[in-house]
Design a protein around this motif. Structure first.
Motif, PDB file in Angstrom:
ATOM      1  N   VAL A 124     -13.655  46.618  29.307  1.00 45.35           N
ATOM      2  CA  VAL A 124     -13.679  48.074  29.474  1.00 45.35           C
ATOM      3  C   VAL A 124     -12.912  48.750  28.341  1.00 45.35           C
ATOM      4  N   ALA A 125     -11.848  48.103  27.857  1.00 44.08           N
ATOM      5  CA  ALA A 125     -11.130  48.654  26.704  1.00 44.08           C
ATOM      6  C   ALA A 125     -12.033  48.670  25.475  1.00 44.08           C
ATOM      7  N   ARG A 126     -12.818  47.615  25.291  1.00 38.92           N
ATOM      8  CA  ARG A 126     -13.747  47.552  24.168  1.00 38.92           C
ATOM      9  C   ARG A 126     -14.772  48.682  24.247  1.00 38.92           C
ATOM     10  N   LEU A 127     -15.249  48.977  25.450  1.00 37.00           N
ATOM     11  CA  LEU A 127     -16.210  50.066  25.616  1.00 37.00           C
ATOM     12  C   LEU A 127     -15.605  51.414  25.245  1.00 37.00           C
ATOM     13  N   VAL A 128     -14.320  51.610  25.574  1.00 37.30           N
ATOM     14  CA  VAL A 128     -13.651  52.860  25.210  1.00 37.30           C
ATOM     15  C   VAL A 128     -13.537  52.978  23.693  1.00 37.30           C
ATOM     16  N   VAL A 129     -13.057  51.911  23.063  1.00 35.45           N
ATOM     17  CA  VAL A 129     -12.868  51.935  21.615  1.00 35.45           C
ATOM     18  C   VAL A 129     -14.200  52.140  20.895  1.00 35.45           C
ATOM     19  N   ALA A 130     -15.277  51.571  21.466  1.00 33.63           N
ATOM     20  CA  ALA A 130     -16.601  51.705  20.851  1.00 33.63           C
ATOM     21  C   ALA A 130     -17.214  53.082  21.061  1.00 33.63           C
ATOM     22  N   GLY A 131     -16.586  53.900  21.917  1.00 29.64           N
ATOM     23  CA  GLY A 131     -17.114  55.227  22.177  1.00 29.64           C
ATOM     24  C   GLY A 131     -18.139  55.286  23.289  1.00 29.64           C
ATOM     25  N   ASP A 132     -18.308  54.173  24.014  1.00 26.74           N
ATOM     26  CA  ASP A 132     -19.288  54.133  25.103  1.00 26.74           C
ATOM     27  C   ASP A 132     -18.707  54.568  26.445  1.00 26.74           C
ATOM     28  N   LEU A 133     -17.390  54.619  26.547  1.00 30.38           N
ATOM     29  CA  LEU A 133     -16.728  54.969  27.809  1.00 30.38           C
ATOM     30  C   LEU A 133     -15.585  55.922  27.532  1.00 30.38           C
ATOM     31  N   ASN A 134     -15.681  57.114  28.077  1.00 32.77           N
ATOM     32  CA  ASN A 134     -14.607  58.102  27.976  1.00 32.77           C
ATOM     33  C   ASN A 134     -13.817  58.062  29.278  1.00 32.77           C
ATOM     34  N   PRO A 135     -12.526  57.718  29.239  1.00 32.99           N
ATOM     35  CA  PRO A 135     -11.743  57.658  30.482  1.00 32.99           C
ATOM     36  C   PRO A 135     -11.567  59.018  31.161  1.00 32.99           C
ATOM     37  N   TYR A 136     -11.798  60.102  30.425  1.00 29.95           N
ATOM     38  CA  TYR A 136     -11.693  61.464  30.949  1.00 29.95           C
ATOM     39  C   TYR A 136     -10.329  61.736  31.587  1.00 29.95           C
ATOM     40  N   VAL A 137      -9.267  61.456  30.850  1.00 32.16           N
ATOM     41  CA  VAL A 137      -7.934  61.875  31.288  1.00 32.16           C
ATOM     42  C   VAL A 137      -7.830  63.371  31.016  1.00 32.16           C
ATOM     43  N   THR A 138      -7.734  64.145  32.085  1.00 32.27           N
ATOM     44  CA  THR A 138      -7.740  65.603  31.946  1.00 32.27           C
ATOM     45  C   THR A 138      -6.387  66.249  32.214  1.00 32.27           C
ATOM     46  N   ARG A 139      -5.506  65.535  32.922  1.00 33.79           N
ATOM     47  CA  ARG A 139      -4.175  66.086  33.200  1.00 33.79           C
ATOM     48  C   ARG A 139      -3.135  64.984  33.106  1.00 33.79           C
ATOM     49  N   THR A 140      -1.999  65.311  32.514  1.00 30.37           N
ATOM     50  CA  THR A 140      -0.861  64.403  32.488  1.00 30.37           C
ATOM     51  C   THR A 140       0.367  65.123  33.035  1.00 30.37           C
ATOM     52  N   PHE A 141       1.219  64.353  33.692  1.00 27.23           N
ATOM     53  CA  PHE A 141       2.465  64.879  34.258  1.00 27.23           C
ATOM     54  C   PHE A 141       3.602  63.933  33.899  1.00 27.23           C
ATOM     55  N   PRO A 142       4.811  64.455  33.684  1.00 31.91           N
ATOM     56  CA  PRO A 142       5.949  63.553  33.515  1.00 31.91           C
ATOM     57  C   PRO A 142       6.292  62.894  34.846  1.00 31.91           C
ATOM     58  N   LEU A 143       7.002  61.782  34.797  1.00 31.90           N
ATOM     59  CA  LEU A 143       7.373  61.076  36.020  1.00 31.90           C
ATOM     60  C   LEU A 143       8.094  62.005  36.990  1.00 31.90           C
ATOM     61  N   GLU A 144       8.876  62.932  36.462  1.00 26.19           N
ATOM     62  CA  GLU A 144       9.619  63.852  37.320  1.00 26.19           C
ATOM     63  C   GLU A 144       8.707  64.738  38.168  1.00 26.19           C
ATOM     64  N   GLN A 145       7.434  64.838  37.788  1.00 23.94           N
ATOM     65  CA  GLN A 145       6.474  65.640  38.538  1.00 23.94           C
ATOM     66  C   GLN A 145       5.396  64.753  39.176  1.00 23.94           C
ATOM     67  N   ALA A 146       5.784  63.548  39.545  1.00 24.64           N
ATOM     68  CA  ALA A 146       4.824  62.608  40.140  1.00 24.64           C
ATOM     69  C   ALA A 146       4.200  63.175  41.414  1.00 24.64           C
ATOM     70  N   GLY A 147       4.995  63.873  42.207  1.00 25.06           N
ATOM     71  CA  GLY A 147       4.468  64.458  43.433  1.00 25.06           C
ATOM     72  C   GLY A 147       3.375  65.475  43.152  1.00 25.06           C
ATOM     73  N   GLU A 148       3.548  66.285  42.115  1.00 28.03           N
ATOM     74  CA  GLU A 148       2.530  67.277  41.767  1.00 28.03           C
ATOM     75  C   GLU A 148       1.246  66.589  41.304  1.00 28.03           C
ATOM     76  N   ALA A 149       1.398  65.509  40.557  1.00 25.05           N
ATOM     77  CA  ALA A 149       0.226  64.761  40.105  1.00 25.05           C
ATOM     78  C   ALA A 149      -0.555  64.206  41.290  1.00 25.05           C
ATOM     79  N   LEU A 150       0.170  63.658  42.250  1.00 21.44           N
ATOM     80  CA  LEU A 150      -0.487  63.082  43.421  1.00 21.44           C
ATOM     81  C   LEU A 150      -1.133  64.167  44.275  1.00 21.44           C
ATOM     82  N   ARG A 151      -0.493  65.360  44.376  1.00 23.17           N
ATOM     83  CA  ARG A 151      -1.090  66.450  45.152  1.00 23.17           C
ATOM     84  C   ARG A 151      -2.423  66.871  44.555  1.00 23.17           C
ATOM     85  N   LEU A 152      -2.505  66.900  43.232  1.00 29.99           N
ATOM     86  CA  LEU A 152      -3.733  67.325  42.580  1.00 29.99           C
ATOM     87  C   LEU A 152      -4.885  66.401  42.956  1.00 29.99           C
ATOM     88  N   VAL A 153      -4.609  65.097  43.018  1.00 30.71           N
ATOM     89  CA  VAL A 153      -5.637  64.130  43.392  1.00 30.71           C
ATOM     90  C   VAL A 153      -5.916  64.188  44.889  1.00 30.71           C
TER      91      VAL A 153
END
Length: 308
Positions: free
Chosen positions: A264-293
């Motif tokens: 799956v990593a090879r597929l990402v590097v090849a451009g065939d798979l976009n992981p679509y990471v759309t939001r990042t949070f610092p560890l201090e905001q882990a609860g907010e990250a989990l609420r969003l999901v």
């Protein structure tokens, strides 16, 4: 002491808290990793609510740290581990949680992060993308065949559509009308979810579908099963084994190997798979990250990033 985000009992968000933990020691076959990124998945809040994964036994010892996947830097190597060195960038499934400054990863389900893949993107591959890959390989459809993916707008579905397309399959994806543009962007023919789904799929794929990758379960699984002449080509990651076996299909068989993570990593590097990471949070905001999901408002993947 190192920090981690955990839950103290089964229940809702009120059970969540930050805790101080000892820096873990890697056991035989394990790697100690300084976490740089951890993926956030629906299963994280589901296990907090009391959901037990198939095969879970015994009584849990709270507090339990959230998270099933992580990426970071190898700090220590357990007995019997080969192929890894201190300082390596790796990603994989966690032994006991990834929303933390340190995590243990089993070497058998850990892979090196290749050049061209960020730690943030790598962190979301072990659960959704690997599940998608396992299912596509299990179906074994030839290039040119048509695959129906139900729940194509979710984490596993997004990866399944892209991986299927990389394998030369035509894909029809069901999702809400609001995700039409997104599903089409992935390369699938969009079919709106809802009642009379089978009729809309038949209209979108008049030559029929050769396989179904179900990520919804329930009535959707029942209805889409009727589209197949060969029920052996019906698999699900969204329903219980007894539900799909009654229809002649099977659950997705998880490989849980480093080789799958490499692929799956090879597929990402090849451009065939976009992981679509759309939001990042610092560890201090882990609860907010989990609420969003948990609230169902996340579009794409959510990642907790841990400062070095």
């Amino acid at each position: 002491m190192p920090k981690a985000y955990a839950y103290t009992r089964y229940g809702g968000p009120e059970t969540e808290t930050f805790i101080d933990v000892d820096r873990p020691d890697p056991g035989p076959g394990q790697l100690l990793v300084a976490v740089r990124a951890a993926g956030v998945n629906p299963v994280d809040w589901k296990v907090r609510s009391g959901f037990r994964r198939p095969g879970d036994t015994g009584t849990p010892e709270f507090p339990l740290v959230f998270g099933s996947e992580a990426a970071g830097i190898v700090e220590e190597i357990g007995e019997g581990v080969t192929g890894f060195a201190v300082g390596d960038a790796v990603f994989g499934n966690t032994v006991a949680g990834g929303y933390a400054e340190y995590a243990l990863l089993p070497a058998t389900v850990t892979a090196h992060v290749p050049g061209g893949l960020s730690l943030t993107d790598a962190a979301v591959l072990p659960v959704a993308a690997a599940t998608a890959y396992d299912g596509i390989r299990q179906l074994g459809l030839p290039a040119g065949a048509t695959l129906l993916v139900t729940g194509a707008g979710g984490g596993v579905g997004v990866a399944a559509v892209q991986i299927a397309r990389a394998f030369g399959l035509r894909v029809v994806g069901t999702a809400s009308e609001g995700k039409k543009d997104f599903v089409e962007q992935l390369g699938a023919v969009h079919v709106a979810s809802g009642t009379d789904l089978a009729a809309r799929v038949r209209a979108a794929a008049p030559d029929g579908v050769d396989g179904v990758y179900d990520l919804v379960g329930g009535d959707v699984l029942e209805e889409t099963a009727t589209l197949l002449t060969d029920r052996a080509k019906l698999i699900t990651a969204g329903a219980a084994p007894e539900d799909v076996e009654r229809l002649g299909g099977a659950r997705v068989e998880r490989a849980r190997t480093a080789a799958v993570l490499d692929e799956v990593a090879r597929l990402v590097v090849a451009g065939d798979l976009n992981p679509y990471v759309t939001r990042t949070f610092p560890l201090e905001q882990a609860g907010e990250a989990l609420r969003l999901v948990e609230d169902g408002h996340a579009r794409g993947k959510v990642v907790i990033e841990v400062a070095a």
